[in-house]
Scaffold this active site. Sequence first.
Site, PDB file in Angstrom:
ATOM      1  N   HIS A  23       0.833  -1.202   0.000  1.00 35.26           N
ATOM      2  CA  HIS A  23       0.000   0.000   0.000  1.00 35.26           C
ATOM      3  C   HIS A  23       0.872   1.258   0.000  1.00 35.26           C
ATOM      4  O   HIS A  23       0.514   2.264  -0.616  1.00 35.26           O
ATOM      5  CB  HIS A  23      -0.913   0.013   1.230  1.00 35.26           C
ATOM      6  CG  HIS A  23      -1.991  -1.025   1.185  1.00 35.26           C
ATOM      7  ND1 HIS A  23      -3.329  -0.716   1.297  1.00 35.26           N
ATOM      8  CD2 HIS A  23      -1.944  -2.372   1.044  1.00 35.26           C
ATOM      9  CE1 HIS A  23      -4.052  -1.826   1.224  1.00 35.26           C
ATOM     10  NE2 HIS A  23      -3.224  -2.835   1.077  1.00 35.26           N
ATOM     11  N   GLN A 343      11.764  -5.690  -8.489  1.00 31.72           N
ATOM     12  CA  GLN A 343      11.035  -6.450  -9.507  1.00 31.72           C
ATOM     13  C   GLN A 343      10.825  -5.655 -10.791  1.00 31.72           C
ATOM     14  O   GLN A 343      10.953  -6.204 -11.887  1.00 31.72           O
ATOM     15  CB  GLN A 343       9.684  -6.891  -8.929  1.00 31.72           C
ATOM     16  CG  GLN A 343       8.860  -7.729  -9.893  1.00 31.72           C
ATOM     17  CD  GLN A 343       7.680  -8.360  -9.202  1.00 31.72           C
ATOM     18  OE1 GLN A 343       7.849  -9.311  -8.444  1.00 31.72           O
ATOM     19  NE2 GLN A 343       6.493  -7.850  -9.461  1.00 31.72           N
ATOM     20  N   HIS A 358       2.236 -14.834  -9.249  1.00 25.57           N
ATOM     21  CA  HIS A 358       0.997 -15.113  -8.520  1.00 25.57           C
ATOM     22  C   HIS A 358      -0.130 -14.190  -8.969  1.00 25.57           C
ATOM     23  O   HIS A 358      -1.273 -14.364  -8.557  1.00 25.57           O
ATOM     24  CB  HIS A 358       1.230 -14.935  -7.023  1.00 25.57           C
ATOM     25  CG  HIS A 358       1.546 -13.525  -6.624  1.00 25.57           C
ATOM     26  ND1 HIS A 358       2.566 -12.794  -7.207  1.00 25.57           N
ATOM     27  CD2 HIS A 358       0.986 -12.693  -5.706  1.00 25.57           C
ATOM     28  CE1 HIS A 358       2.609 -11.599  -6.666  1.00 25.57           C
ATOM     29  NE2 HIS A 358       1.659 -11.503  -5.755  1.00 25.57           N
ATOM     30  N   TRP A 361      -1.891  -7.489  -8.138  1.00 26.87           N
ATOM     31  CA  TRP A 361      -2.099  -6.405  -9.098  1.00 26.87           C
ATOM     32  C   TRP A 361      -0.819  -5.645  -9.410  1.00 26.87           C
ATOM     33  O   TRP A 361      -0.573  -5.260 -10.550  1.00 26.87           O
ATOM     34  CB  TRP A 361      -3.173  -5.428  -8.615  1.00 26.87           C
ATOM     35  CG  TRP A 361      -3.400  -4.337  -9.624  1.00 26.87           C
ATOM     36  CD1 TRP A 361      -3.161  -3.014  -9.473  1.00 26.87           C
ATOM     37  CD2 TRP A 361      -3.896  -4.500 -10.961  1.00 26.87           C
ATOM     38  NE1 TRP A 361      -3.475  -2.326 -10.629  1.00 26.87           N
ATOM     39  CE2 TRP A 361      -3.929  -3.221 -11.556  1.00 26.87           C
ATOM     40  CE3 TRP A 361      -4.313  -5.610 -11.711  1.00 26.87           C
ATOM     41  CZ2 TRP A 361      -4.357  -3.008 -12.862  1.00 26.87           C
ATOM     42  CZ3 TRP A 361      -4.747  -5.398 -13.018  1.00 26.87           C
ATOM     43  CH2 TRP A 361      -4.767  -4.118 -13.584  1.00 26.87           C
ATOM     44  N   ASN A 362       0.034  -5.429  -8.406  1.00 27.91           N
ATOM     45  CA  ASN A 362       1.276  -4.719  -8.684  1.00 27.91           C
ATOM     46  C   ASN A 362       2.127  -5.507  -9.682  1.00 27.91           C
ATOM     47  O   ASN A 362       2.669  -4.939 -10.635  1.00 27.91           O
ATOM     48  CB  ASN A 362       2.066  -4.478  -7.402  1.00 27.91           C
ATOM     49  CG  ASN A 362       3.251  -3.557  -7.615  1.00 27.91           C
ATOM     50  OD1 ASN A 362       3.107  -2.419  -8.049  1.00 27.91           O
ATOM     51  ND2 ASN A 362       4.440  -4.055  -7.338  1.00 27.91           N
ATOM     52  N   GLU A 366       3.064  -4.341 -13.438  1.00 18.75           N
ATOM     53  CA  GLU A 366       4.477  -4.269 -13.827  1.00 18.75           C
ATOM     54  C   GLU A 366       4.763  -5.129 -15.042  1.00 18.75           C
ATOM     55  O   GLU A 366       5.547  -4.741 -15.922  1.00 18.75           O
ATOM     56  CB  GLU A 366       5.360  -4.679 -12.654  1.00 18.75           C
ATOM     57  CG  GLU A 366       5.464  -3.626 -11.574  1.00 18.75           C
ATOM     58  CD  GLU A 366       6.468  -3.978 -10.506  1.00 18.75           C
ATOM     59  OE1 GLU A 366       7.026  -3.052  -9.902  1.00 18.75           O
ATOM     60  OE2 GLU A 366       6.688  -5.178 -10.261  1.00 18.75           O
ATOM     61  N   ASP A 382      -7.586 -10.964  -5.298  1.00 21.87           N
ATOM     62  CA  ASP A 382      -7.909 -10.579  -6.676  1.00 21.87           C
ATOM     63  C   ASP A 382      -7.107 -11.334  -7.717  1.00 21.87           C
ATOM     64  O   ASP A 382      -7.277 -11.108  -8.919  1.00 21.87           O
ATOM     65  CB  ASP A 382      -7.649  -9.083  -6.853  1.00 21.87           C
ATOM     66  CG  ASP A 382      -6.187  -8.714  -6.625  1.00 21.87           C
ATOM     67  OD1 ASP A 382      -5.533  -9.361  -5.785  1.00 21.87           O
ATOM     68  OD2 ASP A 382      -5.698  -7.778  -7.289  1.00 21.87           O
ATOM     69  N   GLN A 383      -6.217 -12.220  -7.286  1.00 14.62           N
ATOM     70  CA  GLN A 383      -5.252 -12.811  -8.209  1.00 14.62           C
ATOM     71  C   GLN A 383      -5.913 -13.652  -9.305  1.00 14.62           C
ATOM     72  O   GLN A 383      -5.441 -13.668 -10.449  1.00 14.62           O
ATOM     73  CB  GLN A 383      -4.238 -13.644  -7.422  1.00 14.62           C
ATOM     74  CG  GLN A 383      -3.397 -12.800  -6.476  1.00 14.62           C
ATOM     75  CD  GLN A 383      -2.675 -13.612  -5.427  1.00 14.62           C
ATOM     76  OE1 GLN A 383      -2.542 -14.835  -5.537  1.00 14.62           O
ATOM     77  NE2 GLN A 383      -2.220 -12.932  -4.375  1.00 14.62           N
TER      78      GLN A 383
END
Length: 481
Positions: A23, A343, A358, A361-362, A366, A382-383
């Site tokens: 966050h 990353q 996985h 969202w980040n 990316e 949310d994955q």
Amino acid sequence: MASSAPARPRPHVLLVAAAFQSHVNPLLRLGRRLAAKGLLVTFTTALRAGIRLGSGNEDEAGPGRGMLRVEPLRGCGLWAPDDPRFRDSDDMARHVEAAGPATLADLIRRQAEAGRPVTCVVANAFVPWALRAAGELGLPRGMLWIQSCALLSVYFHHVHALAAFPDLDSDAPGSVVTLPGLPELHADELRPLLIYVAEQDLWRQMLVADLGRAREAVSWVFVNTFDELEHAAVEGLRNNDLPVVPIGPLLDPPDATTDDDNGGCIEWLDAHAPRSVVFVAFGSLVKIDSDEVAEIAAGLAATGRPFLWVLRDDNRATLSTSALAAAACSCGDWGKVVPWCAQGRVLSHPATGCFVTHCGWNSTAEALAAGVPVVASPRWSDQRINARFLVDVHRVGVRAPAPLTRDALRGCVEEVMGGPEAEAMALRAARWKAEARAAVQGGGSSDRGVQAFVDQLTLIRRAGAGRADDLHVCPVQHEDE
């Protein structure tokens, strides 16, 4: 000669983050965008051990440049950063909910006394207390949603009963929900979400508090996405009077420097051919056991391709000696295992050709921004929805099981990097890279959203406005509208 009138203070945005690294990072990146537009920005959170805030205050000198300041919440009974009670996320959330409003009000008071009164407060989702406290002080408010607009749409439609959702235990073929701008979502893609937990669940209660009055309480709902990626979902929410402003992807620039050498990752990648390396990383929360580590190690070895694998220290601590030995043995001269890396820099490196992820969202954002095809192995939250978009909507990857098996991993990597559709996937991924880059550059869709916010705050500051009720926000228009 008459003396000139004193310059009015520049608009001052106070950013309030939930005390999780996932966050903190996007809100800090939004802060840097706003500072680059000339605003004074103060970032705050209930600091706890392990949270990285960068190098501290950042004075962006130069014409039209602002400043990003970091000032953690303190006092008013808030636990010290090294307090062990912070380790439990539920205990932390309850404590900050109780102590946060007073600490935030004190911080806002101190900003005014220092000659930099706060113009607006923007908080992450899952810190509804910050928005309440700002509202009690008559300040305009915004919320940053750090996940996809698709997920925001799912939660918003559920909280406001705008669609019929499948029952928790329903496995019937028709157990789907259809929402504006989204593909049909099946029950198994929805089950990991907070809509299916008990109503007394703390995080569900915070989500309902955030979204239940969002149309009335906040003037902006910033989303870490870009219009070209989720245009239909954005418009679907705006048609329900939610003031959505896409301002993503909120990522560090590819040339951003870090305090370490990434464990030698960049130098190691430099020695490999373009699009040849398999990159494996599962974010900061996913736990993998000894059996899956052994399967991943064997699967990577079976591909015969160079790989870079992020195996976090907390995961290593729970693994058997044989699993660690298998991982080390699989590396040989063609693999590298590290506990952490930057990353975004790894994904942006020309040598990276595939991302085993996985689908947080980040990581999803990316991968799209870097133009790297994926092997999607979603676990929770949310994955699964993100994986659905990556594989079935954007068509930049393939889906793998969770937990991973050696045969599935080897087959999926080969499909993405050498299969009949590999080149088409790479071309589609490259197009999304170009779209993401264009969105955040000057005049792009996300840049226009940020600039519109800056312009509105400038008007508020000049007029001396202070109450959110006085503000009327118009969504950013597309160039072809």
